[in-house]
Design an enzyme around this catalytic site. Structure first.
Site, PDB file in Angstrom:
ATOM      1  N   GLN A   1      26.165  62.904  -7.640  1.00  0.00           N
ATOM      2  CA  GLN A   1      27.392  63.453  -8.340  1.00  0.00           C
ATOM      3  C   GLN A   1      27.861  64.651  -7.573  1.00  0.00           C
ATOM      4  OE1 GLN A   1      28.951  61.351 -10.626  1.00  0.00           O
ATOM      5  NE2 GLN A   1      27.207  60.003 -10.431  1.00  0.00           N
TER       6      GLN A   1
ATOM      7  N   ARG B   1      30.422  56.500 -15.270  1.00  0.00           N
ATOM      8  CA  ARG B   1      30.079  57.640 -15.102  1.00  0.00           C
ATOM      9  C   ARG B   1      30.618  58.580 -16.297  1.00  0.00           C
ATOM     10  NH1 ARG B   1      30.141  58.467  -8.328  1.00  0.00           N
ATOM     11  NH2 ARG B   1      28.392  57.334  -8.290  1.00  0.00           N
TER      12      ARG B   1
ATOM     13  N   TYR C   1      20.919  57.070 -13.955  1.00  0.00           N
ATOM     14  CA  TYR C   1      21.740  56.010 -13.594  1.00  0.00           C
ATOM     15  C   TYR C   1      23.238  56.372 -13.337  1.00  0.00           C
ATOM     16  CZ  TYR C   1      22.262  54.961 -18.734  1.00  0.00           C
ATOM     17  OH  TYR C   1      22.542  54.938 -19.951  1.00  0.00           O
ATOM     18  N   GLU C   2      23.892  55.274 -12.796  1.00  0.00           N
ATOM     19  CA  GLU C   2      25.289  55.494 -12.399  1.00  0.00           C
ATOM     20  C   GLU C   2      25.733  56.561 -11.332  1.00  0.00           C
ATOM     21  OE1 GLU C   2      26.907  52.964 -13.330  1.00  0.00           O
ATOM     22  OE2 GLU C   2      26.032  52.477 -15.236  1.00  0.00           O
ATOM     23  N   GLY C   3      24.514  56.565 -10.451  1.00  0.00           N
ATOM     24  CA  GLY C   3      24.626  57.514  -9.295  1.00  0.00           C
ATOM     25  C   GLY C   3      23.726  59.095  -9.802  1.00  0.00           C
TER      26      GLY C   3
END
Lengths: 579, 579
Positions: free
Chosen positions: B437, B291, B430-432
């Site tokens: 977040q 992240r 991406y990555e959440g």
């Protein structure tokens, strides 16, 4: 299933309930637009766009246009057939002059058509989308001979047109252009030069293409006062091919269905349109129509993206609600239970519905202005750069937010949403980049007349705020106060430093966009107040959403204007590069 | 000329003048990073990225990756050679553990490397970019046998890795996943399932690929508490090919250099990493590193786009200045004379320089946290979702604004700027996704602990504001007040309605991003105060720009939080679709 349905119900709501079009046609010389006729026209346009145009959109992106060695250009599969169906159906003639075969209907209907076409397939709409502006220009400035020769076939759609302005070194600054036109002594001119970014400069949709070309006469004054407008057809009246050709097509981020051509004019035969050295004025007739059209394109991109995101969010089961669950028996709920997904969708509703009302309201003023209403004309001039710039900025932002609703699926081509983002990006750039629109607003539409039209606009907003329900009235008044103070700031400080206007122009354009959309929400919230059906309740909720979350933006925009230009211009030019 | 230069001077300024890295290494177990060494390392990384990686960027986009019938994947031309040069040079081992062949340097240097690599070619960086997170995960949770078998070759870069989380129906909601792992009784597991969106799932850069796969054991509890982590190599230790394959690669909006694979695991042999059913915790070690890396990617996209826009604006002659002219003898001035072009470039400077300081500050706290500093650890946890989400949002917006500087040339592929926009878009997803977040920030990093770390952060901002020059102090204090009141609102109202936290989460994340970047500008403005060189003057001007134009945003963000969830959630789900 193309993922988009014409929002006919919302269009008709604005036309009848908010604008009262059926009652007002007498104002601008057209009557007979009763509610039943409006309904039939909007339904008809919607169905045509859904059935004939929308299916082109994916292939337009995937295939793009191809230029062949002989300079000819093939548009994506299905374009020629769809174009023939459009000409056959005649939807593009709705607002064109009856004298040359059009239907002479009010501009407001052309705006509905622009929205639907641009939602369905913006790359396709680039071809017929230019016809209203091009015909208006020839109508206003062309000789009777040119009108009789070209307008009937332009109005029918048998021939298409282009605006040929830009040169590689001269984009916004048209005064730098080099294309020249030499009089031949027989009433024609030999036009020579290179133009770029010419939408529809070459294609396979029509047998002829009417290029409206800016060029310089010999001994023309330097700069923008030495530019004249010429009509330069691809095929001459005697059937000969003119000496002009497509030299290449651009590979773009999106809008691949539209052939963006580099055009080479090699002593091509042309006719002067209007007075010598008055080309910029003539071109602006076309440009103003095009600017409103581009703002509508922003709306159309946003509406299409919104509809796709709603479908996805409704069907996709992911996560569990913090509050009431949508599907208590399933392992997960629909995305609609998540407040942050709602936030994105409600923002999109608030923009699209509010902005739709604004563009239709403005289109109605064009009809009034044609009927001689000077205030309507001034308001159209004031709102045109706002609709172009704010509409395309928000249209793009909305498409990006709707892409976000899809998560990872939003980034892959399969779902069609990333295409909307790529297609929407051009709107902020072409027909005058949005920064140029902001300067037009502040310099030409505000400062030049001491803020007169701005105040007229503020009075309209004030009246609507006064009549709006509580939840909308106060935030709208606060925003109006921000806008009034910002106008006062410009009037007080623009003279102190030549860059003060430019430093705050963008924020002011955004502020008027926020305020004008809020103004429409005030009208719609007033309409909905006390009504008890689902449609009216949705309007009340969306109006309140706009009031809570969008209107407060004017406060920060005002701060940006008030910061002035001093610090903005302080960095020496050579300090921008990294070392 | 690839259009990008490593901003080594600005990096070194932050590391030495703002963070005092040379004086602080003793704090986290590494010394020897004097100013000369830092200089040499940053110069070396910069030169490698400029010379070896940046030339890949255009071809990566144009060519993309190709999957062959046998499931193998070819990366774009030049990728295998560049990757071999990277492994040879060893830059990717800088921060990896010395025990397994890395150089064990502080995290802050890995962050510099991430920025430069992601500016040079983000599609390429996707392959080595995962190594720090993947090695940390195996270090923290793997058995000694797994560590000894895999870490030396992962650290050296001889083998690459993946994170295999997502399934077609289970994106954010990992609890829904179906991939299963059956124990074979010999310490290995048979892993079976379909994963999608696996970056670098297959490629031609390394002989082996180490997949870290989330799957369910038989009889695992339902939902996210029943997920375990497995290490599943492409090639087994005995040299046999494991039973897993790339089933397809995605066609994406951008980042075409990265092979985004659908992976098919067909009873593939894997080893449990960490405890059974504790896979999500192990995966989060990797995810948190990823992240921060994605936030840095947003910075890197913005920096690259900024540099290209500065070159274009400096060289492009268009229009005339309202104030002093740049080239009085020419027909036009450079674009830099226009306040609205300055606005876009100054916004980009203010974001990139402020955010660079923020990510490097945060990276330094990671090193402190590893040394046992609990406050540093809490601050890293608090800022990680902000850096990921705010960094990618602003990174994308900056790329879009820089594209705007190019006018029509920004929309055609030739100039390379539209690629940055397309490449940058994925960072927000991406990555959440960024909404996830924001929820992580509000729920897990604020509400769960009653706002303790948020207050710690506010105290740091207050101290910096107190010491900052006038032009920054007051706006920063106003923003801090907005943030404190917003925190108070959440603490008072989150319990009243389960959706209140979610309804305001995005605005709060943005507010902390604005405030944290402003905090860094306060530090930099203080450093610059009274200094009289060009670099310091540029910092003072840019700090003031940020204070004038970015910090006031917190006021509208606070209003959005305070609006709560009631109206946001009021529209019935079925009312979203158009009719």
């Amino acid at each position: 299933m193309t993922g988009w349905t014409a929002p006919v119900r919302d269009t008709l709501f604005v036309l009848t309930e908010i604008l009262g079009v059926p009652d007002q046609q007498a104002l601008h010389g057209y009557d007979g637009l009763d509610a039943t006729t409006l309904d039939a026209l909007c339904e008809g346009m919607g169905r045509f766009c859904e059935d004939v145009i929308a299916p082109l959109n994916r292939v337009a992106d995937a295939q793009g246009c191809t230029r062949h060695a002989d300079g000819s250009v093939t548009t994506p599969q299905g374009f020629p057939e769809a174009y023939a169906m459009l000409v056959e159906a005649g939807w593009q003639t709705l607002t064109l002059p009856e004298q040359y075969g059009g239907q002479g209907m009010p501009h407001v209907l052309g705006t509905v058509f622009e929205e639907y076409m641009n939602s369905a397939c913006p790359g396709f709409m680039m071809y017929p989308g230019i016809l209203p502006g091009a015909t208006s220009t020839v109508m206003a400035a062309g000789s009777e001979h040119l009108k009789d020769t070209y307008l009937p076939k332009m109005v029918s759609g048998e021939w298409l047109a282009t605006m040929a302005l830009t040169e590689a070194h001269a984009g916004t600054d048209l005064g730098l252009m080099r294309t020249r036109a030499e009089p031949r002594g027989n009433g024609t001119y030999a036009v020579t030069g290179e133009k770029i970014f010419i939408s529809g400069g070459e294609h396979d949709l029509t047998a002829n293409i009417v290029h409206l070309v800016l060029a310089r006469l010999p001994d023309a004054p330097a700069g923008s006062r030495g530019i004249s407008l010429f009509l330069v057809p691809k095929v001459l009246p005697d059937g000969e091919r003119n000496t002009l050709a497509c030299a290449g097509i651009e590979h773009k981020m999106g809008l691949n269905g539209s052939a963006t051509c580099a055009m080479h004019f090699d002593g091509a035969t042309g006719w002067l349109v209007g007075e010598a050295n008055a080309g910029l004025g003539a071109m602006f007739i076309m440009m103003n129509a095009a600017r409103l059209g581009v703002g509508v394109q922003g709306l159309a991109n946003a509406e299409h993206a919104y509809q796709r995101a709603v479908s996805y969010a409704t069907e996709r089961m992911q996560g569990r609600a913090a509050g009431p669950r949508s599907d208590p028996d399933e392992a997960a709920d629909s995305l609609l239970v998540h407040p942050d997904v709602r936030r994105m969708l409600m923002d999109a509703r608030a923009f699209t519905e509010g902005f739709r009302a604004l563009v239709l309201w403005t289109a109605m003023q064009i009809d009034r202005a044609h009927g001689g209403d000077a205030e309507a004309d001034a308001l159209v001039g004031f709102l045109t750069p706002v609709i172009k710039a704010y509409g395309t900025d928000r249209g793009f932002e909305t498409a990006v937010a709707m892409q976000q609703v899809f998560g990872g699926h939003g980034y892959v081509k399969e779902w069609g949403i990333e295409q909307i983002v790529r297609d929407a990006r051009i709107g902020m750039i072409y027909e005058g980049a949005n920064g140029v629109q902001a300067m037009d607003l502040v310099n030409r539409k505000v400062l030049r007349e001491g803020g007169k039209t701005a105040r007229l606009f503020f009075d309209l907003v004030e009246k609507a705020a006064y009549e709006a329900p509580d939840g909308v009235r106060r935030p709208l008044r606060d925003s109006l106060e921000d806008a009034r103070l910002t106008l006062a700031w410009f009037l007080a400080h623009a003279g102190e430093d030549p860059d003060n206007a430019g430093a705050g122009a963008y924020a002011f354009m955004q502020m008027i966009g926020v305020l004008a959309t809020g103004w429409m929400w005030a009208k719609m919230a007033r309409w909905a107040e006390g009504r008890d059906d689902d449609f009216a309740r949705a309007k009340s909720i969306t109006a309140r959403h706009y009031a809570e979350r969008a209107l407060p933006e004017t406060a920060v925009l005002r701060r940006r204007v008030e910061a002035g230009s001093e610090n903005l211009m302080a960095l020496p030019a050579e300090a921008f590069a990294r070392s």
